[in-house]
Design a protein around this motif. Structure first.
Motif, short mmCIF file in Angstrom:
data_model
loop_
_atom_site.label_atom_id
_atom_site.label_comp_id
_atom_site.label_asym_id
_atom_site.label_seq_id
_atom_site.Cartn_x
_atom_site.Cartn_y
_atom_site.Cartn_z
N LEU C 112 131.36 77.39 69.01
CA LEU C 112 132.64 78.22 68.60
C LEU C 112 133.13 79.25 69.60
CD1 LEU C 112 134.70 78.39 66.34
CD2 LEU C 112 133.24 79.81 65.11
N ARG C 113 134.14 78.97 70.02
CA ARG C 113 134.56 80.05 71.16
C ARG C 113 135.69 80.83 70.66
NH1 ARG C 113 133.85 79.69 77.44
NH2 ARG C 113 134.06 81.73 77.90
N ARG C 114 135.33 81.97 70.41
CA ARG C 114 136.57 83.07 69.87
C ARG C 114 136.75 84.13 70.77
NH1 ARG C 114 136.82 83.10 64.15
NH2 ARG C 114 138.08 84.69 64.36
N ASP C 115 135.58 84.43 71.61
CA ASP C 115 135.87 85.51 72.51
C ASP C 115 135.71 84.71 73.93
OD1 ASP C 115 135.59 87.70 74.46
OD2 ASP C 115 133.66 88.56 73.36
N ARG C 116 137.00 85.30 74.56
CA ARG C 116 137.03 84.39 75.89
C ARG C 116 137.06 85.46 77.21
NH1 ARG C 116 138.01 78.90 75.93
NH2 ARG C 116 138.45 78.17 73.83
N LYS C 117 136.56 86.46 76.96
CA LYS C 117 136.48 87.53 77.91
C LYS C 117 135.55 87.30 78.78
CE LYS C 117 136.07 92.16 78.23
NZ LYS C 117 135.51 93.52 77.58
N ARG C 118 135.67 87.49 80.16
CA ARG C 118 134.54 87.42 81.29
C ARG C 118 133.76 88.55 81.17
NH1 ARG C 118 134.69 82.91 85.30
NH2 ARG C 118 134.51 82.39 83.16
N TYR C 119 132.27 88.17 81.14
CA TYR C 119 131.58 89.26 80.98
C TYR C 119 130.59 89.37 82.31
CZ TYR C 119 132.59 90.07 76.18
OH TYR C 119 133.15 90.31 75.02
N GLY C 120 130.25 88.17 82.99
CA GLY C 120 129.48 88.03 84.18
C GLY C 120 130.14 88.49 85.24
N LYS C 121 129.86 89.23 86.31
CA LYS C 121 130.60 89.60 87.34
C LYS C 121 130.41 88.51 88.56
CE LYS C 121 128.82 94.54 86.69
NZ LYS C 121 127.93 95.38 87.26
N GLY C 122 129.64 87.20 88.48
CA GLY C 122 129.74 86.62 89.64
C GLY C 122 129.51 85.15 88.90
N LEU C 123 129.08 84.34 90.08
CA LEU C 123 128.74 82.99 89.67
C LEU C 123 127.32 82.68 89.38
CD1 LEU C 123 129.82 79.81 89.81
CD2 LEU C 123 128.97 80.01 92.15
N ILE C 124 127.29 81.78 88.33
CA ILE C 124 125.85 81.16 87.85
C ILE C 124 125.86 79.72 88.21
CG2 ILE C 124 124.14 80.73 86.07
CD1 ILE C 124 125.26 83.18 84.44
N THR C 125 124.99 79.19 88.95
CA THR C 125 124.88 78.18 89.43
C THR C 125 123.71 77.18 88.56
OG1 THR C 125 125.90 78.16 91.46
CG2 THR C 125 124.78 76.08 91.28
N ALA C 140 122.06 74.95 79.32
CA ALA C 140 122.22 76.41 80.11
C ALA C 140 123.71 76.44 80.44
CB ALA C 140 121.32 76.04 81.25
N VAL C 141 124.39 75.79 80.70
CA VAL C 141 125.76 75.78 81.23
C VAL C 141 126.46 76.44 79.82
CG1 VAL C 141 128.02 74.61 81.70
CG2 VAL C 141 125.52 74.00 83.10
N VAL C 142 126.50 75.57 78.86
CA VAL C 142 127.08 75.80 77.52
C VAL C 142 126.81 77.37 77.17
CG1 VAL C 142 127.10 75.52 75.11
CG2 VAL C 142 127.48 73.81 76.76
N THR C 143 125.50 77.81 77.30
CA THR C 143 125.17 79.18 76.81
C THR C 143 125.78 80.18 77.70
OG1 THR C 143 123.04 78.22 76.00
CG2 THR C 143 122.80 80.57 76.50
N ALA C 144 125.59 79.74 79.14
CA ALA C 144 126.26 81.02 80.03
C ALA C 144 127.61 81.14 79.94
CB ALA C 144 125.92 80.38 81.35
N GLU C 145 128.45 80.01 79.60
CA GLU C 145 129.93 79.87 79.80
C GLU C 145 130.24 80.61 78.44
OE1 GLU C 145 131.24 75.75 81.71
OE2 GLU C 145 131.01 75.60 79.74
N LEU C 146 129.48 80.20 77.25
CA LEU C 146 129.94 81.06 76.02
C LEU C 146 129.62 82.61 76.00
CD1 LEU C 146 131.02 79.80 73.45
CD2 LEU C 146 128.60 79.98 72.17
N MET C 147 128.73 82.88 76.98
CA MET C 147 128.29 84.40 77.23
C MET C 147 129.35 85.00 78.23
SD MET C 147 124.36 84.31 76.75
CE MET C 147 124.09 86.24 76.73
N GLY C 148 130.33 84.24 78.51
CA GLY C 148 131.50 84.90 79.40
C GLY C 148 131.15 84.74 80.94
N ASN C 149 130.45 83.80 81.32
CA ASN C 149 130.27 83.58 82.93
C ASN C 149 131.03 82.28 83.58
OD1 ASN C 149 127.92 85.49 83.08
ND2 ASN C 149 127.27 84.21 81.52
N GLU C 150 131.22 82.68 84.75
CA GLU C 150 131.55 81.47 85.71
C GLU C 150 130.39 80.67 86.00
OE1 GLU C 150 133.71 80.52 89.99
OE2 GLU C 150 133.16 82.66 89.46
#
Lengths: 251, 251, 251, 251, 251, 251, 251, 251
Positions: C112-125, C140-150
């Motif tokens: 459930l995505r309510r907050d779409r702000k970018r919190y991560g400063k760079g890229l996570i691969t 891992a991808v879903v978690t990192a995206e939901l926590m505001g990362n590219e």
């Protein structure tokens, strides 16, 4: 000592008294009496003879009919009966023959309470780390209650949120024995052990995945607790923890 | 790109330019050039090329002469050098050839500090459960310091005396990364993980006896940490923890 | 500090101020106040208070109704919610009460995505060895995206076809953190670790058979990585890897 | 077939021919002849009879005198002799009785080379991950050389610096068999296996600490190799790898 | 070298030849070309490029549709295709799109044979201890046959009835490679290894119960074989054994 | 029944006979008699009472003086005495006080033979795989001889040279019990078990390295023997094997 | 509450009383006081504050000087001090500075007894299976005695001579808690547990060889005890058992 | 020796007798005869040839049709047939073709009794710890009975109620061999072993949960038995125990 077994021994003495048997012959006969005649059967019943110790049925792998049969038989003796690892099917069968039996849902236990006397002198607190540990924790609660103890439970106080545990520090400190159930890394007993000056019974649970190895990680963690007042029972053995705690609490 | 390896490739282009080689033949030759000519050797040096990453020597099993040799060679490049699992005998040999080398007693490390620049942006805190964990914790400290970080250490704050840890809660909270070393049940990273919102690097130590299994109990405990911000390195691998923490701290 | 808890403490001071209580008596009473009155409850919420950290639900073993209930409750607070190890049945139940919830099929996650702000400063691969590792990698991808990362993912680049990995060397090198998921021999994190100068979070997966021992072989391989920038989370713990990586990426 | 054992059988036939024994009686007697009379002893010698297979002595646990005795005895047969896991003390004793014996330092092997014929058809390459793996790798080298093979070795090409390995890709590709020795995570055979189209013999080494478990992590890694052309021998069994590779190379 | 990838490199040379690019600039551009342009993709295909190496599909966990899709795609290239750990459902789906596909029942393998050339130079014998080991043994047989080998199988010759094995001694001795599959104590490879002078590939199977630990007992037994010509693949990995044996047999 | 213990019981009967005690009171007193008065002490001595069973001393960890003391004490009773895992130092001390004691070098056992009667009805054969297994095998031999059995030993008949074992098939077949000692893969008991129709006692030895895990591989192999007539004792427990075999041989 | 820490809090109240600080400001300041000022330090000392709980020193790995230092420091507080896993060298050093210290030889413990009050309400019995278990058993004895308990010990009553144990049944039955130490198969706690109705603390010892795995076999046996009144501490942890038993006995 | 195989050998002798073949040529031909012609096939049948040894079928994994087929085939030879780990479905199929087959419910065995002769000289007693061990115990009973032994069983005599076992001491003492089945801690064989002077065959069962590890705890316990007359078979291997005991009992 009016039991049947004792009779055969008493009869020996009687025969000696009336001269039908010489002491030497009596000694010889004594040696060949079946073992139980020597009064050792009482060892057998030491558990049941102790007030407040319920009859225990391990439900797993038994048919509903078998469990019902045992409850029916034990129901006559006026003692408490506890079936652990029991199913709803087993309970349905028991319920038909023993009206007063209850099913403790979370604990997966069938409970027949006939003796409501208080045997424990103080409070037993059951602490658990996560909601998934609750079946094991509740098995400990049900066991300790059925053995006549005042029991309090404190759930979801895992070590990663240590303040939740600390918030209950005083209520834990009132306990005479504390049971701590935890899966995964099994760290909770060490923390609780450091907060109280009474015995802590640790129960590793099979909660977790991967390197939790069905409770092995928690078991090892608890065996190596840096708190000196911790001893451990088998993985998921909530019953054993409740049993040991009850024995301690009636000292 | 003035390197020797690039030369052979450049020469190919040169030959094509001067018409000595057709493009097709050049492609064919390219396929048979040794790999390093393609410029990959630079990958090799990415570690040493990164500023502030010291040269690492694993001391165990090397003779004093071998360790001294390495220090002597590296001394010319102006970089920091770190020998872990080093002995006093090794240090004595190093000391003879590299005057500025120091021995970190508890960490069992030989340290040559040439580059004193600060690379880390914030504080790294190293927490350990008992005094026996100190060699591992100090190895992490020495590594992180040599990689240009501000490091604080907090020892003897095991989970059975949780208040000691809580008393330092605020100083831990100032850290950008926390390293936690613990043997026996390995519970400390979970507790610390619950107190902070930054990455926690957990190091199981081989401290303990019996069912501690030389750090296996601690390792399993940490792998199953109920705190989501914990990742784990090998048993007794203080160096690895210091290294990972340093990489994080310079982000 | 307008909270209720603080009130009881403020009241103590008030009573001292008005002379109703001597300082000594106040100290004594302070000692017996329940813990949460001392303001520690705020520790409890440090996770939720941090911007961009979603509410986490571990789906396994929960009924669809229970999961739906949690989503409904959390939906009010405007935060992201993530249910891992979730089933389609659980999602159906959630969908009924929270329209915007999505199901990430491969990751087995309700999002459930309510907050779409970018919190991560760079890229996570996120790199994975084989297609069977994808559920863990996607978690891992879903978690990192939901926590505001590219987040970028790079699948099917196992070590037995090392050129496939090398072909993406430059895109990996752009990352601030790399997550590597691998089952079987778990060798990929070492290779990736050697290619980059940033932290690598290794996730052993239970992929494989026979002596893979449900991820143990991969776990041991990763614990012993010859690359110093690797730390490890539990078997199949894609969520944990995404979580740790996210914390690192916002430093 | 002039051997003593065959005699007893031939004698049976002779007795039948001369009528001293009926065929039926001969059959009966045949059944009670000792086994070796049936010619199976030749199985026994199949190893020594094969050209180029040396006599093998496992040095560990033998006294210098015992090892010297064996070399002295074998010296008469003109075959190569190899003592693995040998000590300098054992070599000193051997040297006194067999002048031409040599000591392979790193391989910890005593070598007596009498037969210098080339039995292997192509190249065997021995690759190892780190310098600590060299004793095992050298044992493989010495074994393969003594069995009449051209051998090349390629050391210190661990997976965390994959370009070093790739730089030697072509020389590896010339091999008919590749032996790969690696400790810690044991990932190297998978990478090498992916680079070549010939059989790879993997040797886990006991190099590493903590969760390396004396080679178990490497062993498991290799058993689960994602490269299909890898088979594995025991931990530290450089000899076995050299032996298997030699048998393959003479096919 | 007519491939698309090579084009970009060839274009570079062309531009140098026509003076559009200086050699130096070309070198610089070369460094930023995507990896596959450098011709390494051919590494990728080294397996498929080698004559007689089939395309391999690991069936377990794939849907029938997915498996059918792969067969359909590979069918165009005229190569053999092998799906291991396949189900009858998967075969039914394959059969619909690729008529010539066959199902090897015992081996649980789908086989598409397009290339019937003989690549192996001699005989591969597959020996197994009990009838329960047959699925693994047959997987080895099917793999070796599909890779163009003459294969003989010899089943039910366990070590407790050693004469059955000895009775086939001569036929085993004709082999260039022997594959031995055994569960339980895994002793058969040692006995076979002692009878032949060629490489033996041992496959532990998960056959057995109790302390067989799903093939671990057999695996350990084989790792410790007292026969020097034995190397081992993963538990139940009949495919791997067939693959390694095929590579050896074409040397 | 002239023993002291019986006296107290006989006295009870005497008192009843003479009317000093009522039967009921006697029964009551009987219940409080110490256990050994009931004649159970004889259980204690069942082992020593059985003819031909020696007194056993486990030498490991005892001082020479302690071992000498025990031999001196036992020497009076005319029974055989066996000290296993004994050292030369212990033997020297024993020799001073008991002249007839002998040291069995390979078996590491001190032997005092007083009773030379033959108790076993047939032959016990002790088979071992390699020369390194000899200490364990000899411990079995010494034990069985001291317990009055005819014992034959057959060494160095490992499964990789199966014909050596087969050559002795008939002598093995004469045995009433066979003891088989083997390290490494522990395959020998299965082969021997298949050759004979009598009980086989398997002894795993700690011989081997790497994945032999100090006898665990051999132990697992033997537990999973495909020969049905095999049972197993502890790793290196030559004594236990000799003891069990002796009990069988006197049936 | 005259302690220094409390002072800072008391001072706050004092300032509020004298009007120097408003209640609101005081609350704010309170939040920033170091943790220990909040009175939690008393948790720290709960162990030492409890009468009869000695100061514990883990001797292993400490220098004689370090141990002596601790004894010297603790000697001032009038409490009992116990050093476990201590050496004679450590004792010699202690003896020089603390005259009254004693060395418990078998228990390998240094004991300083200052407080001789009886804290335990009843008897603690320490039972052990074999003489080799005595160091562990004696550590339990020494610990329990130092914590003010009446202790009886019962050695060499292993389960293979069950009558010896039964002969002491009545004396065991007098105990309030029973400690059982056993190595090898660790069966004794189950038998003892069946004989008494009080808590049994089981201590696995590392006694045994081969498959005893340094106490693991005994540990597993005890974890799975069929007697419900058994809980377990770490391998060789006689101290922990004595500590837990003492806490129980003073309830 | 009227068998077909012998014919070829007899024919050789015949040809020698009639002068058609010289003895030397005969020897040469003999060497090339197929193995079974040399009379070794009789080894194959040594098991079946021994009177009273039944044909054994391992039911697990076989179809009802396969099991029925085997019974049908064996039915012709007049020997007893035993299918272990059999299902009711398998029995139904067998019943149709072999009327006299019986199903032993608890033992999960199909039994065909044709030979009712008594082969065992004395009594075999099968003892088990709990009711859950009964399937394994009954498998031992059925096996021993089918092999012509008098068998008594003694169930539910676990070590936590040791008097129940002692009560049957005399009946156990009458046995020539005792089989003891136990799960959980596996302590019973040690206790029984201490009560009798005959061989004890211990069978660990997979009964228990948590740290019982499917019989591993029991297995380890039994391997480390402090009673010297105990040897062990695989987990749940009731058949093996019955088989070994039967071989012993006919000696």
């Amino acid at each position: 000592m009016p039991s049947l077994n004792a009779e055969s021994i008493r009869k020996l003495f009687e025969q000696v008294r009336t001269g039908k048997l010489s002491p030497d012959d009596a000694v010889e006969r004594l040696r060949h009496l079946p073992f139980e005649d020597l009064g050792f059967a009482k060892v057998d019943h030491h558990r049941t003879l102790r007030a407040g110790v319920p009859e225990i049925v391990f439900g797993l792998g038994k048919t509903p009919a078998q469990v019902a049969e045992i409850f029916k038989a034990e129901n006559k003796h006026g003692k408490n009966v506890l079936a652990t690892r029991a199913s709803k099917e087993q309970f349905a069968a028991v319920k038909k023959v023993v009206r007063n039996a209850k099913f403790a849902d979370t604990a997966r236990a069938i409970v027949l309470r006939r003796d409501r006397k208080r045997y424990g002198k103080g409070l037993i607190t059951v602490v658990s780390a996560g909601t998934s540990d609750m079946p094991v924790a509740e098995e400990a609660v049900v066991t300790a209650e059925l053995m006549g103890n005042e029991v309090e439970s404190l759930y979801d106080v895992g070590v990663a949120g240590i303040h939740r545990l600390l918030a209950h520090r005083q209520s834990i400190s009132r306990s005479r024995v504390v049971i701590v159930c935890a899966g995964m890394e099994g760290a909770l007993p060490s923390v609780v052990g450091g907060l109280v000056g009474v015995p802590v019974i640790a129960v590793p649970t099979s909660v977790g995945y991967g390197a939790a190895f069905q409770g092995v990680a928690a078991l090892l963690g608890m065996m190596n607790s840096c708190a000196s007042n911790v001893s451990v029972v088998n993985i998921d053995n909530g019953f054993g923890a409740g049993y040991v705690a009850s024995l301690i609490n009636r000292l």
